[in-house]
Design an enzyme around this catalytic site. Sequence first.
Site, mmCIF file in Angstrom:
data_model
loop_
_atom_site.group_PDB
_atom_site.id
_atom_site.type_symbol
_atom_site.label_atom_id
_atom_site.label_comp_id
_atom_site.label_asym_id
_atom_site.label_seq_id
_atom_site.Cartn_x
_atom_site.Cartn_y
_atom_site.Cartn_z
ATOM 1 N N GLU A 59 -3.095 -3.035 0.646
ATOM 2 C CA GLU A 59 -3.502 -4.453 0.345
ATOM 3 C C GLU A 59 -2.933 -5.067 -0.781
ATOM 4 O OE1 GLU A 59 -7.490 -7.409 0.608
ATOM 5 O OE2 GLU A 59 -7.476 -5.297 -0.116
ATOM 6 N N CYS A 117 -8.301 -4.648 5.010
ATOM 7 C CA CYS A 117 -9.499 -4.221 4.280
ATOM 8 C C CYS A 117 -10.879 -4.635 4.915
ATOM 9 C CB CYS A 117 -9.387 -4.950 2.672
ATOM 10 S SG CYS A 117 -10.608 -4.311 1.569
ATOM 11 N N LYS A 124 -5.747 -12.301 6.563
ATOM 12 C CA LYS A 124 -6.905 -11.603 6.248
ATOM 13 C C LYS A 124 -8.249 -12.603 6.887
ATOM 14 C CE LYS A 124 -9.933 -8.876 3.132
ATOM 15 N NZ LYS A 124 -10.011 -8.534 1.851
#
Length: 278
Positions: free
Chosen positions: A52, A153, A121
């Site tokens: 990330e 994540c 995300k």
Amino acid sequence: MNEKSVSAPDPLQVSVAQMHCVPGDVDANLEIIAKLVALAAQEGAKLIILPEMATTGYFINDRLDELAEEEDGPTSSRLGKIAKRYRAYLVVGAPIRADGAFYDAQLLFSPEGERIATYRKTHLFSAEREWFSAGDAPMVVETPIGRIGMSVCYDLIFPEYVRRLTDMGADLVINSTNWITDEFQRQRWGWDAPTVTALAKTRALENGVWLAMSCCVGPEAQFDSIGHSCIVAPSGQVVASLGRSVGTATHKAVFHEKDLDKWRAIATYRADRRPELY
């Protein structure tokens, strides 16, 4: 609901790359990425996953206006050239700007150097909500090497989300992450390597899918990036891991073989669900 995966070429050499980002220094991070991709390519990897925000480091919220680019900006162009040079599918986390907002994104490049997908995300953690806008769609990308379920994540924390990627046909779920901890989280609550590894193992196991998680490692701001990037088999077995090392871990993901079919005949978790009770 799609319970079938695409018939992926078999096997697929997958690599997770683990790096210590230089906050705010895109050129330095691209040099690190290029070296890691070269190393993974030497190991025969055809799909290489970076963490990330790998191009900028994570704690750059006060510099987003300077560092975030359009998805086909200069940094994306340079990443495409790296993918083309090493003839591999390349996945890199990067901040992007679009529609007047910033996104924590995951970019996917083909071996021809083309950006073929941008995932935004979906689940934002804590102060990220002040920095980024949230994506609004799960993404599974169909490629000649199989269907790739994309995540960043915190997305991995949500079992329903990874299940959705699997139901959409993902052969492999990938996660570009930067799990961070500090003394309070580590000493008081045990938020450290065993927990994040167990999380990856559980998501692979409960969905019967390959999972590859690439994390940063080392200090950044007042936190420590946990590392322990790993590749996990559909049984939850960790087949490759990096611990606290900078480098790459590579493994051959086999989508169709006798032992895997035997395992899946035992581990009928998805078929045994009773959603009418939940």
